[in-house]
Design an enzyme around this catalytic site. Structure first.
Site, PDB file in Angstrom:
ATOM      1  N   LYS A  52       0.728  -1.194   0.144  1.00 23.40           N
ATOM      2  CA  LYS A  52       0.186  -0.118   0.054  1.00 23.40           C
ATOM      3  C   LYS A  52       0.962   1.337   0.189  1.00 23.40           C
ATOM      4  CE  LYS A  52      -3.877  -2.502   2.143  1.00 23.40           C
ATOM      5  NZ  LYS A  52      -4.621  -2.789   3.218  1.00 23.40           N
ATOM      6  N   GLN A  96      -4.992  -1.587   9.423  1.00 29.57           N
ATOM      7  CA  GLN A  96      -5.015  -2.853   8.902  1.00 29.57           C
ATOM      8  C   GLN A  96      -5.589  -3.942   9.741  1.00 29.57           C
ATOM      9  OE1 GLN A  96      -3.577  -3.347   5.793  1.00 29.57           O
ATOM     10  NE2 GLN A  96      -4.123  -5.629   6.002  1.00 29.57           N
ATOM     11  N   ASP A 119     -11.316   2.925   3.857  1.00 31.31           N
ATOM     12  CA  ASP A 119     -11.494   1.408   3.827  1.00 31.31           C
ATOM     13  C   ASP A 119     -12.928   1.205   3.557  1.00 31.31           C
ATOM     14  OD1 ASP A 119      -9.406  -0.367   3.425  1.00 31.31           O
ATOM     15  OD2 ASP A 119      -9.142  -0.398   5.524  1.00 31.31           O
TER      16      ASP A 119
END
Ligand code: NDP
Length: 305
Positions: A52, A96, A119
């Site tokens: 990422k 994460q 997200d």
């Protein structure tokens, strides 16, 4: 011959479209900013985060990485998120998953400013998804939709079956397909006669987390099969059973001592589907591409560009 749906090709297209947007933000205000929080040292999560951050570098997006120890408490992570919420130059905050067991993931996700929730996991944004209102969408299912669109795979009126009902993949995937007028069935571990249900699908999405679980008897001849799963195989006999027909994969296994396989059996899908995503090189690159898109969208909205 089944058509290969390349996530790498679509990712490259998305990156090419994203560069001018980043450039415009840079010229008019500042580059988009993404903060990534990686708690602990789960090896798979480390690789995802590294990829990422690399993608940000490629596109000129400012990125910051925070790595609290595996022993961190919920409050510490919530405070970190709150500090990042306050920072003007941070447009996106990504925590994460999975988090270590002692951390209350729900509390952490709730702490993220919904405007910076790149997200799409915040309950407010999940609600926007459910009701079909604009908002950041979960990256993996959003990436699958991009792939279907760019390969011009018809969705309207088609039968779609999503195997897996997680909040991050299965549920949002089903919603996105439904909003585009597919007739959607969601399956899970308690579904009866799963192969028969799966065989009804024109579009079959596997997000299960079980290596090569979806075999020929799940797949209708000519169906589009999207494999979200990423599973690492380290057992030689298992690798041979899966990839004995593919000398390149076996050579890679010999070299690395492991090989990746999706939730769909690689040989079966190639023999029966009309089109399918490979693993690796299918859904994985799209997840990262959509994270970049969500970050750029958030920056443009926040900066009024
Ligand atoms: P979860 O473990 O959260 O969910 C798995 C789902 O699969 C659950 O709904 C579960 O059912 C269902 N399931 C498990 N076993 C069976 C079974 N025997 N029959 C039918 N359904 C079953 O996983 P995620 O959704 O987070 O991830 C799924 C996969 O996708 C993983 O391999 C993960 O690594 C991968 N992934 C890949 C990404 C990418 O970028 N390519 C991004 C995110 C995930 P139940 O609810 O009943 O337990």
């Amino acid at each position: 011959m089944a058509r290969l749906l390349s996530g790498i090709r679509v990712r490259d297209e998305i990156f090419a479209e994203s560069r001018p947007r980043v450039e415009r933000l840079r010229e008019r205000k500042r580059p988009p900013g993404l903060a990534v929080i990686l708690v602990g040292d789960d090896p798979a999560s480390k690789i995802y985060v590294r990829n990422k951050v690399k993608a940000c570098e490629k596109l000129g997006i400012h990125s910051e990485r925070y790595t609290p120890p595996a022993t961190a408490a919920t409050e510490e992570i919530v405070e970190l998120v709150q500090r990042l919420n306050e920072r003007e130059e941070i447009d996106g905050i990504l925590v994460q998953m999975p988090l270590p067991k002692q951390i209350d993931s729900h509390k952490v996700l709730l702490a993220v400013d919904p405007a910076k929730d790149v997200d799409g996991f915040h309950p407010l944004n999940m609600g926007y998804l459910l009701t079909g209102r604009p908002g950041p969408r979960a990256c993996t299912p959003a990436g699958v939709m991009e792939l279907l669109h760019r390969y011009q795979i018809p969705i309207l009126g088609r039968r779609a079956v999503v195997v897996g009902r997680s909040d991050i993949v299965g549920k949002p995937m089903a919603m996105l397909l439904m909003h585009e007028h597919a007739t959607v069935t969601i399956c899970h571990s308690r579904t009866r006669d799963l192969p028969a249900v799966a065989r009804e699908a024109d579009i079959l999405v596997a997000a299960i987390g079980r290596p090569a679980f979806v075999t020929a008897d799940f797949i209708k001849e000519g169906a589009v099969v999207i494999d979200v799963g990423i599973n690492r195989i380290t057992d030689r006999a298992r690798a041979e059973a899966l990839f004995g027909h593919d000398p390149d994969k076996m050579a890679a296994f010999e070299k690395k001592g492991s090989v990746l396989v999706g939730d769909v059996h690689p040989r079966d899908v190639a023999g029966k589907a009309g089109a399918y995503t490979p693993v690796p090189g299918g859904v994985g690159p799209l997840t990262i591409a959509m994270l970049m898109v969500n970050t750029i969208n958030a920056a443009e909205r926040r900066l009024g560009v």
